[in-house]
Design a protein around this motif. Structure first.
Motif, PDB file in Angstrom:
ATOM      1  N   LEU A  43     -38.536  -8.873  -8.998  1.00 50.78           N
ATOM      2  CA  LEU A  43     -37.772  -9.923  -9.959  1.00 50.78           C
ATOM      3  C   LEU A  43     -38.838  -9.999 -11.030  1.00 50.78           C
ATOM      4  N   SER A  44     -38.362 -10.137 -12.257  1.00 49.70           N
ATOM      5  CA  SER A  44     -39.154 -10.448 -13.528  1.00 49.70           C
ATOM      6  C   SER A  44     -39.431 -11.808 -13.539  1.00 49.70           C
ATOM      7  N   LYS A  45     -40.001 -12.278 -14.770  1.00 51.68           N
ATOM      8  CA  LYS A  45     -40.265 -13.855 -14.763  1.00 51.68           C
ATOM      9  C   LYS A  45     -38.858 -14.268 -15.470  1.00 51.68           C
ATOM     10  N   GLU A  46     -38.232 -13.554 -16.000  1.00 46.02           N
ATOM     11  CA  GLU A  46     -37.050 -13.914 -16.714  1.00 46.02           C
ATOM     12  C   GLU A  46     -35.931 -14.168 -15.402  1.00 46.02           C
ATOM     13  N   GLN A  47     -36.007 -13.237 -14.602  1.00 48.81           N
ATOM     14  CA  GLN A  47     -35.013 -13.127 -13.515  1.00 48.81           C
ATOM     15  C   GLN A  47     -35.486 -14.198 -12.484  1.00 48.81           C
ATOM     16  N   LEU A  48     -36.736 -14.712 -12.119  1.00 57.94           N
ATOM     17  CA  LEU A  48     -37.079 -15.745 -11.353  1.00 57.94           C
ATOM     18  C   LEU A  48     -36.815 -17.069 -11.872  1.00 57.94           C
ATOM     19  N   ASP A  49     -36.767 -17.223 -13.506  1.00 56.41           N
ATOM     20  CA  ASP A  49     -36.344 -18.340 -14.064  1.00 56.41           C
ATOM     21  C   ASP A  49     -35.140 -18.797 -14.587  1.00 56.41           C
ATOM     22  N   THR A  50     -34.112 -17.773 -13.779  1.00 54.22           N
ATOM     23  CA  THR A  50     -32.570 -17.880 -14.392  1.00 54.22           C
ATOM     24  C   THR A  50     -31.904 -18.705 -13.154  1.00 54.22           C
ATOM     25  N   PRO A  51     -31.345 -19.748 -13.411  1.00 55.61           N
ATOM     26  CA  PRO A  51     -30.754 -20.733 -12.372  1.00 55.61           C
ATOM     27  C   PRO A  51     -29.618 -19.731 -11.690  1.00 55.61           C
ATOM     28  N   TRP A  57     -30.896 -24.510  -9.515  1.00 56.90           N
ATOM     29  CA  TRP A  57     -32.151 -24.235  -9.491  1.00 56.90           C
ATOM     30  C   TRP A  57     -32.392 -22.794  -9.945  1.00 56.90           C
ATOM     31  N   SER A  58     -33.573 -22.514 -10.550  1.00 60.57           N
ATOM     32  CA  SER A  58     -33.891 -20.944 -10.612  1.00 60.57           C
ATOM     33  C   SER A  58     -34.305 -20.289  -9.172  1.00 60.57           C
ATOM     34  N   THR A  59     -34.412 -19.177  -9.326  1.00 57.06           N
ATOM     35  CA  THR A  59     -35.144 -18.660  -7.971  1.00 57.06           C
ATOM     36  C   THR A  59     -36.303 -19.195  -7.852  1.00 57.06           C
ATOM     37  N   ARG A  60     -37.252 -19.260  -8.717  1.00 56.51           N
ATOM     38  CA  ARG A  60     -38.599 -19.667  -8.702  1.00 56.51           C
ATOM     39  C   ARG A  60     -38.450 -21.270  -8.023  1.00 56.51           C
ATOM     40  N   GLN A  61     -37.576 -22.008  -8.627  1.00 52.99           N
ATOM     41  CA  GLN A  61     -37.465 -23.093  -8.003  1.00 52.99           C
ATOM     42  C   GLN A  61     -37.021 -23.279  -6.574  1.00 52.99           C
ATOM     43  N   ILE A  62     -36.221 -22.280  -6.378  1.00 54.76           N
ATOM     44  CA  ILE A  62     -35.625 -22.441  -4.770  1.00 54.76           C
ATOM     45  C   ILE A  62     -36.840 -21.854  -3.876  1.00 54.76           C
ATOM     46  N   VAL A  63     -37.360 -21.028  -4.162  1.00 56.04           N
ATOM     47  CA  VAL A  63     -38.513 -20.599  -3.300  1.00 56.04           C
ATOM     48  C   VAL A  63     -39.743 -21.515  -3.127  1.00 56.04           C
ATOM     49  N   LEU A 103     -42.465 -25.104 -11.452  1.00 55.75           N
ATOM     50  CA  LEU A 103     -42.016 -24.509 -12.580  1.00 55.75           C
ATOM     51  C   LEU A 103     -42.821 -23.234 -13.093  1.00 55.75           C
ATOM     52  N   THR A 104     -44.005 -23.128 -12.558  1.00 54.76           N
ATOM     53  CA  THR A 104     -45.059 -22.106 -13.080  1.00 54.76           C
ATOM     54  C   THR A 104     -45.633 -21.124 -12.275  1.00 54.76           C
ATOM     55  N   VAL A 105     -45.953 -21.795 -10.812  1.00 54.95           N
ATOM     56  CA  VAL A 105     -46.460 -20.910  -9.869  1.00 54.95           C
ATOM     57  C   VAL A 105     -45.937 -19.942  -9.367  1.00 54.95           C
ATOM     58  N   GLU A 106     -46.225 -18.587  -9.046  1.00 59.52           N
ATOM     59  CA  GLU A 106     -45.599 -17.630  -8.594  1.00 59.52           C
ATOM     60  C   GLU A 106     -44.933 -17.704  -7.411  1.00 59.52           C
ATOM     61  N   PRO A 107     -43.702 -17.399  -7.052  1.00 62.02           N
ATOM     62  CA  PRO A 107     -43.229 -17.398  -5.793  1.00 62.02           C
ATOM     63  C   PRO A 107     -43.940 -17.047  -4.546  1.00 62.02           C
ATOM     64  N   ALA A 167     -26.480 -13.874  -4.257  1.00 61.73           N
ATOM     65  CA  ALA A 167     -25.447 -14.046  -5.042  1.00 61.73           C
ATOM     66  C   ALA A 167     -25.946 -13.681  -6.572  1.00 61.73           C
ATOM     67  N   LEU A 168     -26.861 -14.475  -6.965  1.00 60.56           N
ATOM     68  CA  LEU A 168     -27.195 -14.384  -8.189  1.00 60.56           C
ATOM     69  C   LEU A 168     -27.728 -12.677  -8.457  1.00 60.56           C
ATOM     70  N   ARG A 169     -28.290 -12.288  -7.866  1.00 60.62           N
ATOM     71  CA  ARG A 169     -29.027 -10.777  -8.064  1.00 60.62           C
ATOM     72  C   ARG A 169     -27.625 -10.013  -8.174  1.00 60.62           C
ATOM     73  N   GLN A 170     -26.682 -10.067  -7.271  1.00 63.07           N
ATOM     74  CA  GLN A 170     -25.369  -9.583  -7.520  1.00 63.07           C
ATOM     75  C   GLN A 170     -24.781  -9.618  -8.643  1.00 63.07           C
ATOM     76  N   ARG A 171     -24.584 -10.712  -9.157  1.00 59.12           N
ATOM     77  CA  ARG A 171     -23.697 -11.086 -10.301  1.00 59.12           C
ATOM     78  C   ARG A 171     -24.424 -10.604 -11.392  1.00 59.12           C
ATOM     79  N   GLN A 172     -26.093 -10.567 -11.520  1.00 59.81           N
ATOM     80  CA  GLN A 172     -26.601 -10.102 -12.448  1.00 59.81           C
ATOM     81  C   GLN A 172     -26.754  -8.473 -12.459  1.00 59.81           C
ATOM     82  N   ASP A 173     -26.505  -8.119 -11.375  1.00 56.16           N
ATOM     83  CA  ASP A 173     -26.672  -6.575 -11.351  1.00 56.16           C
ATOM     84  C   ASP A 173     -28.242  -6.080 -11.266  1.00 56.16           C
ATOM     85  N   TRP A 174     -29.082  -7.154 -10.493  1.00 57.00           N
ATOM     86  CA  TRP A 174     -30.513  -6.998 -10.443  1.00 57.00           C
ATOM     87  C   TRP A 174     -30.866  -5.807  -9.667  1.00 57.00           C
TER      88      TRP A 174
END
Length: 174
Positions: A43-51, A57-63, A103-107, A167-174
């Motif tokens: 996942l890119s930074k943008e993808q990690l930070d998408t709620p 929460w974003s994926t980053r926040q979830i992890v 909000l900033t540390v890598e997952p 589910a987010l990955r599927q909806r965004q077709d990542w």
């Protein structure tokens, strides 16, 4: 029920616990960090930070939340198993999800924490005698919780958040 918020449904306690079910939940917890690693791989930074949903929460926040939550769980289990009905301290997970480290540390940093914490949780739980699963701690907001309840809750908790990311990955077709 909000399908985006609870893609695997809300938590339901299984009161018909067997040794086989316990072993399956423990195995699920043992394998959880690898599932998280795979869920965020590539996942890119943008993808990690998408709620995962509006107001979520974003994926980053979830992890990072998973690491925070499951670290607390290990401590609660250790208190429960070494003290007589200790009262544990809850924390404000929404406030924690807004701290700079979340909000900033890598997952991968929190995935490393999950690897260590889950190895310890799985080892600890696998070592218990059946009677140990009835030991309790007092949660100020939820009331008394035993080890069986905690085991089931955190197996569900992992599935719950992994499903949000998937589910987010599927909806965004990542």
């Amino acid at each position: 029920m909000d399908q985006l918020k609870y893609p695997v449904g809300t938590f339901a306690l299984d009161k018909d616990v067997t040794a086989e079910k316990r072993a399956a939940w423990i195995a699920e917890l043992a394998g959880f960090p690898l599932s998280v690693r795979r869920a965020v791989q590539g996942l890119s930074k943008e993808q990690l930070d998408t709620p995962y949903r509006e107001g979520g929460w974003s994926t980053r926040q979830i992890v990072h939340h998973l690491a925070d939550s499951h670290m607390n769980t290990l401590i609660r289990l250790k208190l429960c198993l070494t003290e007589s009905e200790p009262t544990i301290k809850p924390y404000n997970q929404d406030a924690w999800a807004l701290t700079a480290d979340v909000l900033t540390v890598e997952p991968h940093v929190s995935i490393g924490i999950l690897e260590g914490v889950h190895a310890r949780i799985a080892t600890l739980l696998a070592s218990l005698a059946p009677a140990d699963f009835t030991r309790t701690f007092k949660h100020p907001e939820r009331g008394p919780m035993d080890v069986d309840h905690t085991l089931q809750l955190y197996a569900w908790h992992g599935r719950h958040h992994l499903a949000q990311v998937s589910a987010l990955r599927q909806r965004q077709d990542w």
